[in-house]
Design a protein around this motif. Structure first.
Motif, PDB file in Angstrom:
ATOM      1  N   THR A 219      63.775  32.572  32.231  1.00 22.99           N
ATOM      2  CA  THR A 219      62.911  33.727  32.459  1.00 22.99           C
ATOM      3  C   THR A 219      61.510  33.281  32.846  1.00 22.99           C
ATOM      4  N   PRO A 220      60.955  33.818  33.921  1.00 24.78           N
ATOM      5  CA  PRO A 220      59.619  33.409  34.368  1.00 24.78           C
ATOM      6  C   PRO A 220      58.546  33.700  33.326  1.00 24.78           C
ATOM      7  N   ASP A 221      57.533  32.848  33.318  1.00 29.25           N
ATOM      8  CA  ASP A 221      56.443  33.003  32.366  1.00 29.25           C
ATOM      9  C   ASP A 221      55.462  34.104  32.758  1.00 29.25           C
ATOM     10  N   ASP A 222      55.481  34.509  34.011  1.00 31.26           N
ATOM     11  CA  ASP A 222      54.467  35.445  34.487  1.00 31.26           C
ATOM     12  C   ASP A 222      55.015  36.834  34.768  1.00 31.26           C
ATOM     13  N   MET A 223      56.238  37.137  34.321  1.00 30.82           N
ATOM     14  CA  MET A 223      56.816  38.457  34.591  1.00 30.82           C
ATOM     15  C   MET A 223      56.197  39.500  33.674  1.00 30.82           C
ATOM     16  N   LEU A 224      55.827  40.639  34.259  1.00 31.93           N
ATOM     17  CA  LEU A 224      55.245  41.753  33.530  1.00 31.93           C
ATOM     18  C   LEU A 224      56.203  42.939  33.591  1.00 31.93           C
ATOM     19  N   TYR A 225      56.052  43.874  32.642  1.00 33.35           N
ATOM     20  CA  TYR A 225      56.972  45.001  32.536  1.00 33.35           C
ATOM     21  C   TYR A 225      56.195  46.314  32.447  1.00 33.35           C
ATOM     22  N   LEU A 226      56.663  47.290  33.214  1.00 31.37           N
ATOM     23  CA  LEU A 226      56.060  48.618  33.214  1.00 31.37           C
ATOM     24  C   LEU A 226      57.144  49.651  32.974  1.00 31.37           C
ATOM     25  N   ASP A 227      56.965  50.490  31.956  1.00 26.95           N
ATOM     26  CA  ASP A 227      57.893  51.574  31.679  1.00 26.95           C
ATOM     27  C   ASP A 227      57.677  52.661  32.724  1.00 26.95           C
ATOM     28  N   ALA A 228      58.638  52.808  33.630  1.00 22.96           N
ATOM     29  CA  ALA A 228      58.474  53.744  34.739  1.00 22.96           C
ATOM     30  C   ALA A 228      58.353  55.187  34.264  1.00 22.96           C
ATOM     31  N   ARG A 229      58.826  55.504  33.070  1.00 27.77           N
ATOM     32  CA  ARG A 229      58.764  56.871  32.575  1.00 27.77           C
ATOM     33  C   ARG A 229      57.341  57.287  32.225  1.00 27.77           C
ATOM     34  N   ARG A 230      56.450  56.317  32.072  1.00 23.28           N
ATOM     35  CA  ARG A 230      55.074  56.617  31.688  1.00 23.28           C
ATOM     36  C   ARG A 230      54.117  56.594  32.883  1.00 23.28           C
ATOM     37  N   LEU A 231      54.671  56.502  34.067  1.00 24.17           N
ATOM     38  CA  LEU A 231      53.829  56.482  35.261  1.00 24.17           C
ATOM     39  C   LEU A 231      53.296  57.882  35.566  1.00 24.17           C
ATOM     40  N   PRO A 232      51.992  58.011  35.795  1.00 29.16           N
ATOM     41  CA  PRO A 232      51.477  59.309  36.247  1.00 29.16           C
ATOM     42  C   PRO A 232      51.904  59.579  37.684  1.00 29.16           C
ATOM     43  N   ASP A 233      51.931  60.832  38.069  1.00 32.93           N
ATOM     44  CA  ASP A 233      52.347  61.189  39.419  1.00 32.93           C
ATOM     45  C   ASP A 233      51.484  60.502  40.465  1.00 32.93           C
ATOM     46  N   SER A 234      50.233  60.264  40.142  1.00 25.81           N
ATOM     47  CA  SER A 234      49.317  59.660  41.107  1.00 25.81           C
ATOM     48  C   SER A 234      49.678  58.217  41.431  1.00 25.81           C
ATOM     49  N   ALA A 235      50.498  57.586  40.577  1.00 25.62           N
ATOM     50  CA  ALA A 235      50.847  56.181  40.800  1.00 25.62           C
ATOM     51  C   ALA A 235      51.960  56.018  41.818  1.00 25.62           C
ATOM     52  N   HIS A 236      52.651  57.098  42.155  1.00 18.33           N
ATOM     53  CA  HIS A 236      53.760  57.016  43.098  1.00 18.33           C
ATOM     54  C   HIS A 236      53.242  57.148  44.525  1.00 18.33           C
ATOM     55  N   GLY A 237      53.532  56.138  45.328  1.00 15.43           N
ATOM     56  CA  GLY A 237      53.179  56.212  46.740  1.00 15.43           C
ATOM     57  C   GLY A 237      51.787  55.772  47.080  1.00 15.43           C
ATOM     58  N   SER A 238      50.975  55.428  46.096  1.00 16.13           N
ATOM     59  CA  SER A 238      49.615  54.966  46.372  1.00 16.13           C
ATOM     60  C   SER A 238      49.147  54.064  45.245  1.00 16.13           C
ATOM     61  N   ALA A 239      48.105  53.297  45.500  1.00 15.97           N
ATOM     62  CA  ALA A 239      47.568  52.384  44.491  1.00 15.97           C
ATOM     63  C   ALA A 239      46.867  53.178  43.396  1.00 15.97           C
ATOM     64  N   SER A 240      46.991  52.671  42.174  1.00 17.32           N
ATOM     65  CA  SER A 240      46.329  53.299  41.036  1.00 17.32           C
ATOM     66  C   SER A 240      45.760  52.198  40.157  1.00 17.32           C
ATOM     67  N   ALA A 241      45.371  52.540  38.930  1.00 13.38           N
ATOM     68  CA  ALA A 241      44.757  51.570  38.029  1.00 13.38           C
ATOM     69  C   ALA A 241      45.663  51.311  36.835  1.00 13.38           C
ATOM     70  N   ALA A 242      45.553  50.093  36.280  1.00 11.11           N
ATOM     71  CA  ALA A 242      46.347  49.727  35.110  1.00 11.11           C
ATOM     72  C   ALA A 242      45.677  48.563  34.400  1.00 11.11           C
ATOM     73  N   ARG A 243      46.056  48.372  33.154  1.00 14.74           N
ATOM     74  CA  ARG A 243      45.626  47.200  32.406  1.00 14.74           C
ATOM     75  C   ARG A 243      46.856  46.493  31.859  1.00 14.74           C
ATOM     76  N   ILE A 244      46.652  45.304  31.307  1.00 13.32           N
ATOM     77  CA  ILE A 244      47.756  44.476  30.832  1.00 13.32           C
ATOM     78  C   ILE A 244      47.555  44.162  29.356  1.00 13.32           C
ATOM     79  N   GLU A 245      48.573  44.422  28.565  1.00 15.43           N
ATOM     80  CA  GLU A 245      48.584  44.044  27.152  1.00 15.43           C
ATOM     81  C   GLU A 245      49.785  43.147  26.919  1.00 15.43           C
ATOM     82  N   GLY A 246      49.538  41.844  26.730  1.00 13.70           N
ATOM     83  CA  GLY A 246      50.629  40.896  26.616  1.00 13.70           C
ATOM     84  C   GLY A 246      51.359  40.820  27.932  1.00 13.70           C
ATOM     85  N   ARG A 247      52.643  41.267  27.927  1.00 14.21           N
ATOM     86  CA  ARG A 247      53.405  41.340  29.172  1.00 14.21           C
ATOM     87  C   ARG A 247      53.658  42.778  29.599  1.00 14.21           C
ATOM     88  N   THR A 248      52.985  43.717  28.973  1.00 17.42           N
ATOM     89  CA  THR A 248      53.191  45.130  29.257  1.00 17.42           C
ATOM     90  C   THR A 248      52.079  45.670  30.131  1.00 17.42           C
TER      91      THR A 248
END
Length: 600
Positions: free
Chosen positions: A198-227
Motif C-alpha cells: 500500500t502506498p505511503d501517500d494515499m489519501l481517502y475521501l468519503d464521497a458521501r460527505r462531499l458538498p454539491d459545490s465539489a462536483h465538477g469544479s475545484a473546491s477546498a479541503a484539509r488533510i487529517e492524517g490520511r483523511t
C-alpha cells in the motif's frame, strides 16, 4: 409439538411393518435417506438412487434421526415470523421471492461441500443482526448429513432470485484462481517487476460527505492524517492548512464509498493511474520482484497470488488496496502485438511498451542498491515537478533479460543490482561499460531510458504479505476462500457472506454445468452487475486452466436470513407492492465494512 408427535407416531407405525417389507424394495439415496421418503417430492427434484450400504440402517432409526435433525434445525418463532418472503428491489437489482424447490438441483447438490465455507462466513457475520440465530443454530447441525443441512437452510433462510433491473434473470459466470509466480527479494536478472504494498501517500475521501459545490469544479479541503476533509468555505485568518480539491472524474469505491487521492503540491488530486505508476510515479514499499509482467497483471486482476522465491519458499500475497481508478480491461485486438491472457472470463491483451527518455532522469543522483528493497527512497528534491518512483530515482536504466515468452521487455534496473558492486545481470542489451559508471550521474545522461507499462487499464492493485496455509487466499469477506464453493460477487447486489445458489443455463449433464450452493465471500473490480458471479477454482495450473475456460450463462438465487433487516424489503411490505417501485438503496444490506450505502 403436535407435528413432532405426529411424526413419532408415524415412526412407530412404520417400524411395526418394516420387517414385512422385502429388502430389495428399499433403495437408499443421498445421506442414507430411503428413496421412499424422497418420492414425496416432484419427480424432477428426486435424487438419483445410489447403491444401498452393506448393512442398511433400520428404517425406524433413520426416520428418528431425521426428525431429530429437523427439530434441531427448527428456527425460533421470531425467525419464522420474520420470513417476509416478498419481492423487493434496490437501485441495481430486483429480488423475486422463490421456493427452494424452484432452485435447479437444490435437492441433489451435496450441500455438505458448502458447509465449511458457510461456517467461515459465520465467523464474520455471526454477531451481526439477522445472522446470530442461524449461525448459532448451525453449530448443532451434523456436517455429514446433507439432508439436515438442507433442512437448516430451508428453516432459517428465504430464497430470492436475483434479477437485473429489467427483471431478466440471466447473467454471467466466470472463473478465477490463485496464480503462481517466480520471484526474488532482490532486484536483478529476470526479476524486474515489483509487487507493491500500500502506498505511503494515499489519501481517502468519503464521497458521501462531499458538498454539491465539489462536483465538477475545484473546491477546498484539509488533510487529517490520511483523511481528506472537504470544506464548504474558508474564512480569513483560518490557521488550518487548506488545499485545492480537484476531483476531476474520480469515482468512489463501490464498497466503502471512498475516493483514493494524493497530494500534488497544494492540490489534492486523484491517485496515480497504472500508466503513471508504471512510468515511475509511486512511493510504496516493494514486497518482492517477479519475472513476468503479464502474470503480475493477472495476479492483480485475480486479487491474490503466490510467489516461489529463489530459495524455494512460497510467499502468499493478498489484496491490500487499489488506486481508486476504474477497472477497464485491455481488450484483445486482432493481430495485436501484445501478450494475451484470459482473466476472469476476459480475453485481454497486455501491451508491454517502451517509452523514450524525456531527459529528466539522466540527472538523478545514484543511491545505494538497498533502496530498491524497501521501495521507499530516503530523500526527494523539493523542486521536482513530478514524484519519482523508488524504482527510478537513483537507479541505472537498461534493457531487461529476455523473458520465458521469448520477448525482450525493457525495464528499470537499480544501480549495482545483480550481485557485487559493478556486476550486472547477464542478458542482451545490458552494458558492462555502462554499469561501471553507475555511480556517476553524468554517465546516465547518455543511457537510453526504457520503461515498462501497460497503458490501457488505469486500475492498479497493491498487496500485503500473508501467512501461507493449505486454505485458499483471504477474500473480501476476510475469510479464506473455499475452492469450488466460494464466489466473487458485486457486494451491492449480493451481500458478502450470504449463501448463493448458482445454476448454469446449459444442460445439467454437460461438461462444466454447475448447480450448487456457494458462498459470496469475495469481490473484484471486474465483477459488476446483479446476476454476476466469479467461481473460485483454487490454486495452481489446473485451476488456471479451468478458470480460463469458464464463461457461462447463469441464474442466481441469494439466501437471506429470515430475521435480516432489509430496508428495501420492509418498504415493499409497507406498500404491499412487492417491490414494484425501485428503491433508492445502493446495497441490499448496508454494512460499515462490507457495503457502505450512499447515505451517511
Amino acid at each position: 409439538m403436535h407435528n413432532v408427535a405426529w411424526k413419532l407416531g408415524l415412526v412407530v407405525a412404520l417400524a411395526g411393518c418394516a420387517g414385512s417389507q422385502p429388502a430389495s424394495t428399499t433403495t437408499f439415496g443421498p445421506a442414507s435417506e430411503p428413496q421412499a421418503l424422497a418420492s414425496s417430492q416432484p419427480a424432477a427434484q428426486a435424487s438419483p438412487p445410489i447403491p444401498a450400504p452393506a448393512a442398511p440402517t433400520p428404517f425406524a432409526q433413520i426416520e428418528t434421526a431425521r426428525v431429530t435433525s429437523a427439530t434441531a434445525a427448527a428456527p425460533p418463532a421470531s425467525a419464522a415470523n420474520a420470513s417476509n418472503s416478498v419481492a423487493f428491489a434496490t437501485r441495481h437489482a430486483y429480488y423475486a421471492s422463490a421456493r427452494f424447490a424452484d432452485l435447479p438441483g437444490w435437492n441433489t447438490d451435496d450441500l455438505g461441500g458448502s458447509w465449511d465455507a458457510f461456517k467461515r462466513s459465520c465467523s464474520v457475520l455471526g454477531s451481526r443482526a439477522g445472522w446470530s440465530d442461524p449461525c448459532a443454530a448451525s453449530r448443532s447441525v451434523d456436517a455429514g448429513n446433507a439432508a439436515a443441512i438442507r433442512e437448516f437452510f430451508e428453516a432459517y433462510f428465504n430464497a430470492y432470485q436475483i434479477r437485473n433491473t429489467d427483471r431478466s434473470g440471466d447473467g454471467t459466470l466466470t472463473g478465477y484462481y490463485e496464480p503462481l509466480l517466480n520471484g526474488s527479494q532482490q532486484y536483478g536478472g529476470a526479476f524486474l517487476y515489483p509487487i507493491y504494498g500500500t502506498p505511503d501517500d494515499m489519501l481517502y475521501l468519503d464521497a458521501r460527505r462531499l458538498p454539491d459545490s465539489a462536483h465538477g469544479s475545484a473546491s477546498a479541503a484539509r488533510i487529517e492524517g490520511r483523511t481528506v476533509i472537504p470544506l464548504t468555505g474558508v474564512t480569513p485568518g483560518d490557521a488550518r492548512r487548506v488545499y485545492v480539491l480537484d476531483l476531476r472524474d474520480s469515482v468512489p469505491d463501490i464498497r466503502d464509498k471512498k475516493i483514493r487521492l494524493r497530494l500534488d503540491h497544494d492540490r489534492i488530486v486523484p491517485y496515480y493511474t497504472r500508466a503513471e505508476i508504471e512510468r515511475g510515479a509511486l512511493k510504496a514499499p516493494v514486497l518482492a520482484y517477479v519475472d513476468d509482467p503479464v502474470m503480475l497483471y493477472s495476479m492483480q486482476v485475480q486479487g491474490a497470488g503466490k510467489v516461489r522465491m529463489r530459495d524455494g519458499t512460497l510467499r502468499r500475497f493478498a489484496y491490500a488496496e487499489q488506486n481508486g481508478q476504474p477497472f477497464l480491461p485491455p481488450v484483445a485486438r486482432t493481430n495485436g502485438g501484445g501478450q494475451r491472457i484470459t482473466v476472469r472470463g476476459m480475453d485481454v491483451e497486455i501491451d508491454v511498451q517502451d517509452e523514450p527518455s524525456t531527459g529528466s532522469a539522466g540527472n538523478i543522483p545514484a543511491q545505494s542498491a538497498r533502496d530498491a528493497i524497501g521501495g521507499v527512497p530516503d530523500t526527494r528534491s523539493q523542486d521536482d515537478d513530478e514524484p519519482v518512483s523508488p524504482l527510478l530515482r537513483g537507479f541505472k536504466l537498461a534493457s531487461a533479460t529476455p523473458q520465458s515468452s521469448g520477448s525482450v521487455t525493457p525495464a528499470i534496473r537499480p544501480a549495482g543490482s545483480g550481485g557485487a558492486a559493478g556486476e550486472t545481470s547477464s542478458g542482451p542489451g545490458v552494458s558492462k561499460t555502462g554499469d561501471a559508471g553507475a555511480g556517476k550521474a553524468g554517465a546516465l545522461a547518455n543511457t537510453p531510458v526504457k520503461r515498462v507499462f501497460a497503458v490501457s487499464d488505469p486500475s492498479y492493485v497493491f498487496f500485503r504479505l500473508t501467512p501461507d496455509s493449505p486454505n485458499g487466499p483471504v477474500g473480501a469477506l476476510g475469510v479464506p476462500l473455499s475452492a469450488g464453493r466460494s464466489v466473487a460477487v458485486d457486494p451491492r447486489t449480493t451481500p458478502l457472506g450470504a449463501p448463493v445458489f448458482v445454476s448454469t443455463r446449459a444442460d445439467p449433464q454437460a461438461p462444466g454445468a454447475i448447480n450448487r450452493l456457494m458462498m459470496a465471500q469475495d469481490s473484484g473490480g471486474a465483477i459488476r452487475g446483479a446476476v454476476r458471479a466469479d467461481y473460485f477454482y483454487g490454486f495452481g495450473q489446473s485451476a488456471q486452466t479451468q478458470a480460463s475456460r469458464t464463461k457461462e450463462r447463469i441464474q442466481m438465487w441469494v439466501l437471506l436470513p429470515k430475521g435480516l433487516p432489509i430496508s428495501a424489503r420492509d418498504a415493499a411490505l409497507k406498500t404491499r407492492g412487492g417491490g414494484e417501485s425501485e428503491s433508492s438503496a445502493d446495497c441490499v444490506v448496508s454494512d460499515p465494512q462490507l457495503c457502505v450505502d450512499d447515505t451517511p
